[in-house]
Design a protein around this motif. Structure first.
Motif, PDB file in Angstrom:
ATOM      1  N   UNK A  90       0.848  -1.198   0.000  1.00 29.48           N
ATOM      2  CA  UNK A  90       0.000   0.000   0.000  1.00 29.48           C
ATOM      3  C   UNK A  90       0.880   1.244   0.000  1.00 29.48           C
ATOM      4  N   UNK A  91       0.215   2.401  -0.121  1.00 26.34           N
ATOM      5  CA  UNK A  91       0.941   3.678  -0.140  1.00 26.34           C
ATOM      6  C   UNK A  91       1.569   4.024   1.205  1.00 26.34           C
ATOM      7  N   UNK A  92       1.181   3.364   2.290  1.00 28.85           N
ATOM      8  CA  UNK A  92       1.641   3.729   3.634  1.00 28.85           C
ATOM      9  C   UNK A  92       3.169   3.766   3.748  1.00 28.85           C
ATOM     10  N   UNK A  93       3.851   2.914   2.998  1.00 25.15           N
ATOM     11  CA  UNK A  93       5.318   2.828   3.086  1.00 25.15           C
ATOM     12  C   UNK A  93       5.991   4.125   2.637  1.00 25.15           C
ATOM     13  N   UNK A  94       5.372   4.886   1.726  1.00 26.96           N
ATOM     14  CA  UNK A  94       5.984   6.153   1.272  1.00 26.96           C
ATOM     15  C   UNK A  94       6.239   7.078   2.464  1.00 26.96           C
ATOM     16  N   UNK A  95       5.216   7.219   3.292  1.00 35.68           N
ATOM     17  CA  UNK A  95       5.292   8.088   4.462  1.00 35.68           C
ATOM     18  C   UNK A  95       6.151   7.465   5.569  1.00 35.68           C
ATOM     19  N   UNK A  96       5.965   6.176   5.826  1.00 32.91           N
ATOM     20  CA  UNK A  96       6.702   5.521   6.916  1.00 32.91           C
ATOM     21  C   UNK A  96       8.203   5.589   6.665  1.00 32.91           C
ATOM     22  N   UNK A  97       8.601   5.284   5.438  1.00 34.60           N
ATOM     23  CA  UNK A  97      10.023   5.292   5.114  1.00 34.60           C
ATOM     24  C   UNK A  97      10.593   6.708   5.193  1.00 34.60           C
ATOM     25  N   UNK A  98       9.889   7.686   4.632  1.00 35.36           N
ATOM     26  CA  UNK A  98      10.395   9.065   4.635  1.00 35.36           C
ATOM     27  C   UNK A  98      10.523   9.585   6.062  1.00 35.36           C
ATOM     28  N   UNK A  99       9.536   9.315   6.910  1.00 36.95           N
ATOM     29  CA  UNK A  99       9.623   9.776   8.305  1.00 36.95           C
ATOM     30  C   UNK A  99      10.731   9.051   9.060  1.00 36.95           C
ATOM     31  N   UNK A 100      10.946   7.781   8.743  1.00 35.84           N
ATOM     32  CA  UNK A 100      12.033   7.035   9.403  1.00 35.84           C
ATOM     33  C   UNK A 100      13.391   7.637   9.019  1.00 35.84           C
TER      34      UNK A 100
END
Ligand code: PLP
Length: 394
Positions: A90-100
């Protein structure tokens, strides 16, 4: 290092958003905004993010023409932006990775996150494993029981899943616990919020990290067809994939649409259509459209899709709708299930139940005379297989 926010904290004419946070979180939120602004202007950070999105997440995700489904619905052309093919589904990884990546840049060694259905928790746990960060995911006990495979996935990625017993044991309580945990550990930990929600600067941060979806899709559709579609459509839970897809089309004069969960009825408690039954209120740090009862208590919501089943819509997307530039619609459980089946049969793609709500709008768009549509397929449906099995009698 800062004593005031620099980025706008409010959205639209009604002033949605804001920063309704306890005193202990104000400095961490100020620091986060400052770090975010610096990172966005740092070519080194941008290059690192771009490389990880390409080699780990699998971007750019394809833009897939769907001619058989288009023909079936009476559309001339339909294009699907395939976030279902991003890593972890899903798209959730775009945000999770960038914030990490941002957290690591800030010198944080530990990540806190909340999760409802588990998709954001899985994406965050994967990003933390990738970057060598410790990860604790707060999850309601009810959700842990009904999303057991995602609990196992998070644990495989080395994350600690922290059960939350309070209230209904679902997402709302998990966010409360995660915010509380962050307040106690904010010098070593960063909180990765999963949608375009929460106190400033989170809604802006998350939207910025998701606009890669719409930027890619816009370039891809122009490259494939030489023209823009007449309408762009996404589903809306908190609003992150919706903003990510719709914002880059802002100057294009086309129809931008967000589809909420119509659930199984129109009474309060039977759906999660905030734009059609919500009133202004504050939840989890921001002022936005909120489903609440006559006494101002946050209402129960219902949807076949866990990712859309949340009482508040993110403030920026809510503002775009209230200001009249994005059109909000709703799709019922039944309509979403039927739309999923049709996509499976015509194109060989199994959509997430969330994404199926966007698909469910297509017959209405065709009936309104829209010829070409670009639709955000926010995730894959493997996680929803047991719901499809029982509801579609497979
Ligand atoms: C979480 C989720 C959503 C809803 O969240 P938004 O922030 O509104 O994008 C939609 N689709 C999928 C597949 C999800 O996992």
């Amino acid at each position: 290092m800062n004593d005031a926010f620099v980025l706008p904290t409010r959205f639209g004419a009604r002033g949605l958003g804001g920063c309704y946070a306890p005193e202990t979180l104000m400095q961490p939120l100020l620091d986060l905004e400052a770090a975010f602004r610096a990172a966005m202007e740092d070519s080194g950070f941008q290059a690192e993010l771009k490389a990880e999105l390409r080699h780990f997440v699998g971007r750019p995700t394809p833009l897939t023409p769907a001619p058989r489904l288009a023909a079936k619905l009476g559309l001339k052309a339909l294009y699907l932006k395939r976030e279902d093919l991003a890593h972890t589904g899903a798209h959730k990884i775009n945000n999770a990775l960038a914030q990490a990546l941002l957290a690591r840049r800030m010198g944080r060694t530990e990540i806190i996150a909340e999760t409802g259905a588990g998709q954001h928790g899985v994406a965050t746990a994967a990003a933390c494993a990738r970057l060598g960060l410790r990860c604790t995911v707060y999850m309601g006990v009810t959700d842990m029981a009904r999303q057991a495979p995602n609990v196992a996935r998070m644990r495989l990625f080395g994350a600690t899943v922290q059960p939350v017993e309070a209230g209904q044991g679902t997402l709302k309580e998990a966010v409360n616990e995660a915010l509380r945990a962050w307040a106690g550990r904010c010098t070593e930990a960063h909180y990765i919020l999963g949608s375009a929600l929460g106190p400033h600067p989170f809604p802006t941060l998350v939207r910025s990290f998701q606009t890669v979806i719409g930027e890619e899709a816009r370039a891809q559709v122009l490259e494939q067809t030489g023209a823009l579609p007449e309408a762009v459509v996404a589903c809306a839970g908190g609003g992150s994939n919706g903003l990510g897809l719709l914002v880059p089309f802002a100057g294009d004069g086309l129809r931008r649409m967000a589809v909420e969960a119509g659930g199984h009825g129109r009474a309060l408690g039977e759906h999660a259509a905030r734009l059609d039954g919500g009133r202004m209120g504050v939840l989890h740090g921001c002022r936005t459209l909120l489903l609440q009862d006559a006494h101002g208590h946050t209402a129960e919501t219902a949807s076949v899709s866990a990712g859309l089943d949340y009482p508040a819509l993110g403030p920026e997307l809510a503002a775009l709708v209230l200001d009249g530039t994005v059109d909000a619609r709703r799709a019922s459980d039944e309509e979403a299930l039927a739309a999923a089946r049709l996509l499976c049969e015509t194109e060989g793609i199994l959509p997430a139940l969330e994404s199926s709500h966007a698909l469910a709008l297509l017959p209405a768009l065709a009936a309104e005379g829209v010829a070409s549509v670009l639709l955000g397929l926010s995730g894959r449906g493997d996680k929803d297989l047991s719901t499809y099995q029982s509801r579609l009698e497979l």
